[in-house]
Design an enzyme around this catalytic site. Structure first.
Site, short mmCIF file in Angstrom:
data_model
loop_
_atom_site.label_atom_id
_atom_site.label_comp_id
_atom_site.label_asym_id
_atom_site.label_seq_id
_atom_site.Cartn_x
_atom_site.Cartn_y
_atom_site.Cartn_z
N GLN A 29 0.81 -1.13 -0.31
CA GLN A 29 0.18 0.02 -0.21
C GLN A 29 0.56 1.11 -0.18
OE1 GLN A 29 -3.70 -0.24 -0.20
NE2 GLN A 29 -3.23 1.99 0.37
N HIS A 32 -8.08 -3.28 2.50
CA HIS A 32 -7.39 -4.55 1.72
C HIS A 32 -6.26 -5.23 2.36
CE1 HIS A 32 -8.82 -4.46 -2.68
NE2 HIS A 32 -9.00 -2.44 -1.80
N GLU A 57 -17.28 3.18 -3.86
CA GLU A 57 -16.75 2.02 -3.94
C GLU A 57 -17.23 1.13 -5.03
OE1 GLU A 57 -12.54 1.44 -2.94
OE2 GLU A 57 -12.06 3.26 -2.79
ZN LIG Z 1 -9.98 -2.17 -2.69
#
Ligand SMILES: [Zn+2]
Length: 300
Positions: free
Chosen positions: A171, A198, A261
């Protein structure tokens, strides 16, 4: 001041796909996707069938049942996951391996947190689904995911998996890449390390072969218009039956801190996912309204 971020871009998206991410909150995106269901029920394929793969990693404990009763729809009887880290700084937080750890832009994770039981999706799903990416996910979400993918394909859909587990360091790399490439929009394109769901290893970003045509951009991976695709419509109506929940609904942006999202689903177990679906809320909204803070935010 509320800081809004995009959590998903893993850093390998094309320039064209990054460019359209900016349109996340266009007026058109306020149109809610229609409630369309194919009526496909969950299958009963056993997880044990999947975990016998010779490529399997060491076994993890059985997935915890987050909800002890069958009467969840009526009340807020869902028991929060144990959170022994409430007295520590979020930058030191090492949550247990339950399914319901709160991760927001305020309540992050330690850079040292790595979830238990990560396995490679390529051992369980065909390349047409994984796209050849080396995507990992926690083992306890594999069975439900494979069942869901199988049922989607049986219904004539073509789901793709764009991203799964993302380590703190991965990340950080993605964040740095976007900071250099598009410094003005880095907060839209990527969450800071430690603040992405995530890192939990239970989150999937889905893709659709219809997306490029709908958006009008080739090779696009993420776009708000995922909600218009057949796969996006199906997931919104059916993912909860398999234990997956939409983390960042459009109407929850102010609470979650993340832009809408429609491709980002988190495995939380069937009971919790169904509860959230029936209540019309998201896990973060529900938790922040019912649970004490999971850790002490670090001063920025
Ligand atoms: Zn995602």
């Amino acid at each position: 001041m509320l800081l809004l971020l995009g959590a998903c871009s893993p850093g390998r998206t094309t320039a064209s796909s990054a460019a359209v991410a900016e349109s996340t909150l266009t007026p058109e995106a306020t149109i809610r996707p229609p409630a369309v269901s194919t009526g496909l029920p969950p299958t009963t394929t056993s997880l044990a069938e999947i975990t016998t793969s010779p490529t399997s990693a060491p076994s993890t404990p059985a997935p915890p049942t987050p909800i002890p009763t069958s009467t969840i729809a009526a009340t807020a009887t869902i028991t929060p996951s144990p959170t022994p880290d409430r007295d520590v700084l979020c930058s030191q937080r090492m949550p247990d391996n339950g399914l319901l750890a709160i991760v927001t832009l305020t309540y992050g994770l330690s850079r040292d947190y790595v979830p238990a039981g990560l396995v490679d999706l390529s051992a369980y799903l065909p390349k047409e689904v994984t796209l050849g990416y080396p995507t990992q996910l926690r083992r306890l979400a594999i069975g439900p995911l494979v069942n869901m993918i199988n049922d989607m394909q049986a219904g004539g859909l073509h789901p793709m998996i764009i991203s799964g587990y993302r380590s703190y360091s991965a990340q950080a790399i993605a964040r740095q890449k976007w900071a250099e490439k598009e410094p003005d929009r880095v907060n839209i394109l990527s969450a800071p390390p430690g603040f992405s769901e995530h890192q939990l290893g239970t989150v999937i970003d889905f893709g659709s072969p219809e997306l490029a045509e709908i958006v009008g951009v080739e090779d696009i991976e993420f776009h708000t218009y995922f909600y218009k695709t057949s796969e996006g419509i199906w997931l919104l109506e059916n993912a909860h039956k398999y234990g997956f929940t939409l983390s960042y609904p459009f109407e929850a942006t102010e609470v979650t801190g993340f832009f809408y999202e429609p491709w980002h689903y988190r495995y939380v177990g069937v009971e919790m996912a169904t509860f959230l679906h029936e209540q019309g809320t998201s896990l973060t909204e529900y938790q922040l309204s019912t649970e004490p803070p999971p850790c002490i935010p670090d001063k920025s």
